[in-house]
Design a protein around this motif. Sequence first.
Motif, PDB file in Angstrom:
ATOM      1  N   SER A   1      62.549  51.863  -4.651  1.00  0.00           N
ATOM      2  CA  SER A   1      61.553  52.267  -3.655  1.00  0.00           C
ATOM      3  C   SER A   1      62.016  53.493  -2.887  1.00  0.00           C
ATOM      4  CB  SER A   1      61.280  51.117  -2.687  1.00  0.00           C
ATOM      5  OG  SER A   1      60.483  51.546  -1.608  1.00  0.00           O
TER       6      SER A   1
ATOM      7  N   SER B   1      66.140  47.944  -4.225  1.00  0.00           N
ATOM      8  CA  SER B   1      65.773  48.778  -3.084  1.00  0.00           C
ATOM      9  C   SER B   1      65.794  50.267  -3.429  1.00  0.00           C
ATOM     10  CB  SER B   1      66.721  48.502  -1.911  1.00  0.00           C
ATOM     11  OG  SER B   1      66.549  47.201  -1.424  1.00  0.00           O
TER      12      SER B   1
ATOM     13  N   ASN C   1      63.787  50.347   3.032  1.00  0.00           N
ATOM     14  CA  ASN C   1      64.723  50.072   1.944  1.00  0.00           C
ATOM     15  C   ASN C   1      65.996  50.895   2.094  1.00  0.00           C
ATOM     16  OD1 ASN C   1      63.871  48.185  -0.363  1.00  0.00           O
ATOM     17  ND2 ASN C   1      61.975  49.261   0.083  1.00  0.00           N
TER      18      ASN C   1
ATOM     19  N   TYR D   1      67.952  49.122   4.690  1.00  0.00           N
ATOM     20  CA  TYR D   1      68.526  47.910   4.085  1.00  0.00           C
ATOM     21  C   TYR D   1      69.775  48.255   3.275  1.00  0.00           C
ATOM     22  CZ  TYR D   1      69.202  44.084   0.802  1.00  0.00           C
ATOM     23  OH  TYR D   1      69.768  43.087   0.047  1.00  0.00           O
TER      24      TYR D   1
ATOM     25  N   SER E   1      71.271  43.605  -5.457  1.00  0.00           N
ATOM     26  CA  SER E   1      69.999  43.784  -4.762  1.00  0.00           C
ATOM     27  C   SER E   1      69.721  45.246  -4.452  1.00  0.00           C
ATOM     28  CB  SER E   1      69.996  42.974  -3.457  1.00  0.00           C
ATOM     29  OG  SER E   1      70.813  43.580  -2.466  1.00  0.00           O
TER      30      SER E   1
ATOM     31  N   SER F   1      57.947  51.699   3.708  1.00  0.00           N
ATOM     32  CA  SER F   1      58.683  50.815   2.806  1.00  0.00           C
ATOM     33  C   SER F   1      59.932  51.496   2.264  1.00  0.00           C
ATOM     34  CB  SER F   1      57.778  50.382   1.651  1.00  0.00           C
ATOM     35  OG  SER F   1      57.328  51.499   0.910  1.00  0.00           O
TER      36      SER F   1
END
Length: 313
Positions: A35, A32, A225, A228, A28, A221
Amino acid sequence: MPNSSTAPARTARLALAAAGVTVVLWASAFVSIRSAGAAYSPGALALGRLIAGSLVLGAVLLVRREGLPPRAAWRGIVVSGLLWFGAYMVVLNWGEQEVDAGTAAMVVNIGPILIALLGAKVLGEALPPRLLAGMAVSFAGAVAVGLSMSAGSGGGQASVLGVLLCLLAAVAYAGGVVAQKPALAHGSALQVTTFGCLVGTVACLPFAGQLVSEAARAPMSATLNMVYLGVFPTALAFTTWAYALARTTAGRMGATTYAVPALVVLMAWVLLGELPGLLTLGGGALCLAGVAVSRSRPRSRTVERPAADPVRR
């Protein structure tokens, strides 16, 4: 009274589940990074990710009251922190700006092969035929995925600098994993991961100025990311990785990461609407097949005794 023979099997299942969590979260991360990497430079992105990861890991460490790792673990923690948490993240971010994603994937995926070879040389780990065969199959799949990604980006673009950076990232990754393995014999997975992440954070502090200036103008965003990446693919996934690595060999764990390209293809299809071609699907299938082979164990052979002749009366 519980059967003690089931304990090793339960440990193996938990280690496999932990490795699965790591692989899914690392896959994943590629989504991310697309971005965050557009708004943050390589060093700033690595530092922001490591700061977020260190904060989460430090909080969990305090709650669990595990304290400092034993002195014997520090050598492996420092080396893995500098190589894997520090150098690998910065160099990989930089390399992916110089080459297309397909080329980067192909070059970086020599990492598991280097882990197996270094594990045999430095740690004295065995290189069973199934592991070598599975890694060969998976690497062929990674190459197929990489070629398909390069073709999809208009034939791909690769500079000598970019290829060298991706190669350096693979070497740093392999060295970090092999250095981390002995540390896990003395410290817990949480301790080794937390302080390795802190070492990497300190090593990336020279990028603090870039991080502050870029965060001021980055879209929300991209920043989310980056956070994250620090919380899940770093704090959680590196901890589950360490848990699994402590319970198996470095070579087998390295081979498990060959599932990442296949999962990236699936996630890009589901989340980004990027329909994979036949070469990409075939490569992903090879990656998964190779992981299955590398983690399989030969069946124990049972020797059948010949039936006794009936006694004649």
